[in-house]
Design an enzyme around this catalytic site. Structure first.
Site, PDB file in Angstrom:
ATOM      1  N   GLY A 501      -6.987 -29.546  23.347  1.00 42.26           N
ATOM      2  CA  GLY A 501      -5.660 -30.112  23.495  1.00 42.26           C
ATOM      3  C   GLY A 501      -5.099 -30.650  22.202  1.00 42.26           C
ATOM      4  O   GLY A 501      -5.742 -30.551  21.142  1.00 42.26           O
ATOM      5  N   GLY A 504      -7.242 -33.337  20.141  1.00 35.00           N
ATOM      6  CA  GLY A 504      -8.417 -32.751  19.495  1.00 35.00           C
ATOM      7  C   GLY A 504      -8.077 -31.943  18.263  1.00 35.00           C
ATOM      8  O   GLY A 504      -8.718 -32.079  17.209  1.00 35.00           O
ATOM      9  N   GLY A 553      -4.671 -31.558  32.099  1.00 33.15           N
ATOM     10  CA  GLY A 553      -4.920 -32.632  31.148  1.00 33.15           C
ATOM     11  C   GLY A 553      -5.917 -32.198  30.086  1.00 33.15           C
ATOM     12  O   GLY A 553      -6.761 -31.319  30.313  1.00 33.15           O
ATOM     13  N   GLU A 554      -5.819 -32.832  28.929  1.00 31.41           N
ATOM     14  CA  GLU A 554      -6.688 -32.460  27.819  1.00 31.41           C
ATOM     15  C   GLU A 554      -8.147 -32.749  28.162  1.00 31.41           C
ATOM     16  O   GLU A 554      -8.496 -33.825  28.624  1.00 31.41           O
ATOM     17  CB  GLU A 554      -6.301 -33.225  26.559  1.00 31.41           C
ATOM     18  N   GLY A 555      -8.991 -31.771  27.929  1.00 32.79           N
ATOM     19  CA  GLY A 555     -10.408 -31.870  28.230  1.00 32.79           C
ATOM     20  C   GLY A 555     -10.796 -31.161  29.506  1.00 32.79           C
ATOM     21  O   GLY A 555     -11.950 -30.738  29.660  1.00 32.79           O
TER      22      GLY A 555
END
Length: 661
Positions: A501, A504, A553-555
């Site tokens: 994302g 990161g 969502g990020e991750g």
């Protein structure tokens, strides 16, 4: 708190123990060091004392500056208290300081109050501080009043300063023994990283020490997944192959600064692992793009036969951005997501549970509006970087083999776009994704407000430096700063990281200026359809493996792809070499015996069935016969019809001439 667990350190030791040399080695790699000399010049006739002082001066590099406090011992506390956060101080030593303190020329003086002032300055200093002092507790009681006054005052000073310092080390015969904390910095070397369930691998890290600059120590939880078992642990007795690197942080005084030399993955193991895949008994075209996963795991584990990651930790960074960067977000939404994760709820926690991964929520400092001023202060950036590094160190100490970087925060997309614009020359509208409301509609007004915030921030900082810490302070904010520290700390400990994302990849862009090796320890499973991630991946040389375009969502994408990545590694590790290349027989096949190769008795007249794989049968007589033309031509049997021997297997050929067992 420094990246190696201390920011203030007291080095104790006896006469000629090597304490000064050890203390100097702790700060040897610092860009600049302020050496605080406390001892007086002494008697001009004392050549031996002058020789000692000259030896100390001769060891100091030319980049160091020297400051004398012998004229006023109470000034030492002021020097320490007023030091800047980016400074490194070496005070050598407290024995000379106490000598001056007890000098009648400085009397009357309240020695106890002066020592307390010094301890308060040590506790409050933002600089990296190393103090040297003689250890007098093991010596005999002096026979003179002045000698007893000196040992009493120095003993009191050592106790008080030791209590104020983060760490204390005792040097005996040149060998350091860490007294505080009890488990001191790791020894220099490359130990083997233990996998989960193995000896020496604690289940969870120890989160000790006070918060730094308002960053609370995170909670650690492992969400339960009753319906899905956790991945199997490493085979008993088989050590995890990935080496870890314990950098000599305490021995070198390493600080987070541009140009750090961190380890690189094994440059030979990756290609060797891919070459080995060509020899395995894989059906079809093989692993396809997942060969890159095998290559990445092999390089980061340092072996051409990498094992699947069994110990995984998710670091969820929660840090909001104020101002226009957060336009279009629901107030309190990111905090709600973080609370969900802490109690094992939500998409990210569920995916972590499905993968048997631990989930750690990390609260980053809230960033100020970038369009109005710096997002963070320089002190907050330094603290966030070190905190992220410490999180990676704790994970490595707990036996974690893979980190997954996740984020939930208001305005993270805009902050990442600002970082990309500053580090890669990107145009903010080109790298800033559209704003989608909770009902699934595109909010163009919010998107324009975010673009305007990034534009104004770039205009405000157009003449500012573009160093890593400068970008983080002006534009990046708390979550990206902590993420950058995580990447650097993971690189130092040889722990790979999955990113997917904007936070990161923005951290990856910033880390290039601090340590270019960090990007080689990152794997990007998917770009998620985000333009900023695509651009950063191209700059960093990270080719996305998939195109899932998940919006959880990020991750979450990294966790969703983790079973697939593990499957590829499991196949690469378990499959044997192809039989045509000398590999063993198929699994489950019974071993061949001499009886299987025995030549059968000739059959009587009539149709017969032969076993062409092992022997050449006698020719059969007229009549229908069953043969295996690929291997042998049966002999003719006598005219007539006979039944097959009861002990002989009967096989019926199919239309292709192959025997059907």
């Amino acid at each position: 708190m420094s990246v190696d667990g201390w920011n203030t350190l007291l080095v104790l030791g006896g006469i000629r123990s090597g304490k000064s040399e050890f203390a100097e080695s702790l700060v040897a790699d610092a860009p600049t060091v302020r050496y605080v000399a406390t001892a007086p010049e002494g008697d001009p006739e004392d050549t031996e004392w002058a020789t000692r002082l000259a030896a100390h001066r001769g060891r100091r590099p030319g980049s160091w500056t020297t400051e004398e406090t012998a004229g006023d011992p109470r000034r030492l506390a002021d020097v320490i208290a007023t030091a800047e956060p980016n400074e490194t101080l070496l005070v050598d030593d407290l024995g000379g300081w106490v000598t001056v303190l007890l000098d009648p020329a400085h009397q009357p003086a309240d020695d106890t109050a002066t020592i307390s002032e010094l301890a308060a300055a040590v506790r409050a200093t933002a600089a990296r501080l190393v103090l040297v002092s003689p250890e007098v507790g093991l010596s005999l009681v002096p026979t003179t009043p002045l000698g007893r006054a000196f040992t009493d005052a120095l003993g009191a000073a050592n106790r008080t300063v030791a209590d104020a310092c983060d760490a204390v080390v005792l040097v005996v015969a040149g060998q350091p023994t860490w007294l505080k904390p009890a488990a001191g910095p790791r020894a220099v070397g490359v130990p083997t990283q233990a996998g989960p369930g193995q000896a020496g691998a604690p289940s969870q890290p120890t989160l000790a020490g006070p918060p730094t600059n308002g960053i609370a120590l995170p909670e650690v939880l492992t969400p339960a997944a009753p319906s899905v078992p956790a991945p199997a642990a490493t085979e008993a007795g088989a050590a995890w192959a990935a080496p870890t690197m314990a950098l000599p942080l305490a021995a070198t005084g390493l600080v987070i600064q541009p140009g750090m030399e961190l380890p690189m993955p094994d440059e030979y193991a990756g290609p060797q692992a891919v070459d080995r895949l060509a020899t395995l008994d894989l059906p079809g075209a093989g692993l396809g793009v997942l060969e890159r996963v095998v290559s990445f795991a092999a390089a980061t584990q340092g072996t051409h036969t990498p094992a699947p990651w069994s110990a995984v930790r998710v670091l969820l960074l929660h840090g909001d951005h104020s101002g226009g960067a957060a336009a279009g977000t629901v107030p309190g939404e990111s905090a709600r997501r973080a609370r969900q994760a802490r109690v094992g709820k939500g998409a990210l926690a569920r995916l972590a549970a499905e993968n048997g991964a631990s989930l750690q929520v990390v609260d980053a400092p809230t960033s100020a509006p970038m369009e109005e001023g710096p997002a963070l202060t320089a002190e907050q950036v330094e603290s966030a970087l070190r905190y992220g590094w410490r999180l990676a160190e704790q994970a490595a100490d707990a036996g974690v083999q893979l980190l997954v970087l996740a984020a939930c925060g208001a305005g993270t997309d805009a902050a990442a776009a600002a970082v990309l614009a500053a580090t890669a020359g990107a145009e903010p509208p080109a790298v800033l994704g559209r704003v989608v409301t909770e009902s699934g509609e595109i909010d163009d007004a919010a998107w324009m407000a975010r673009c305007a915030a990034v534009r104004d921030a770039l205009h405000r900082t157009r003449r500012s430096p573009r160093g890593a810490t400068d970008v983080l302070a002006e534009l990046g904010g708390g979550d990206i700063a902590v993420a950058t520290g995580v990447l650097l700390g993971a690189t130092a400990r040889r722990v790979p990281v999955l990113i997917d994302g904007p936070v990161g990849v923005a951290a990856g862009m910033v880390s290039r200026d601090l340590a270019g090796q960090a990007r080689h320890w990152c794997l990007l499973p998917d770009h998620g359809g985000q333009p900023g991630v695509r651009l950063a991946a191209d700059v960093l040389g990270l080719t996305p493996l998939l195109d899932l375009r998940l919006g959880l969502g990020e991750g979450a994408t990294a966790l969703a792809t983790l079973p697939l990545l593990r499957s590829a590694l499991a196949l690469a590790a378990a499959l044997p070499t192809h039989p045509s290349l000398g590999g063993s027989a198929d699994e489950g096949e019974e071993p061949e015996t001499d009886e299987e190769f025995a030549e059968p008795e000739p059959a009587g007249p009539g149709p017969t069935t032969t076993e062409p794989e092992f022997t050449e049968p006698e020719p059969a007589g007229p009549g229908p016969t069953t043969t295996e033309p690929e291997f042998a031509e049966p002999r003719r049997a006598e005219p007539g019809s006979t039944a097959a021997e009861p002990d002989e297997p009967v096989a019926v050929p199919d239309s292709s001439g192959r025997r059907a067992d």
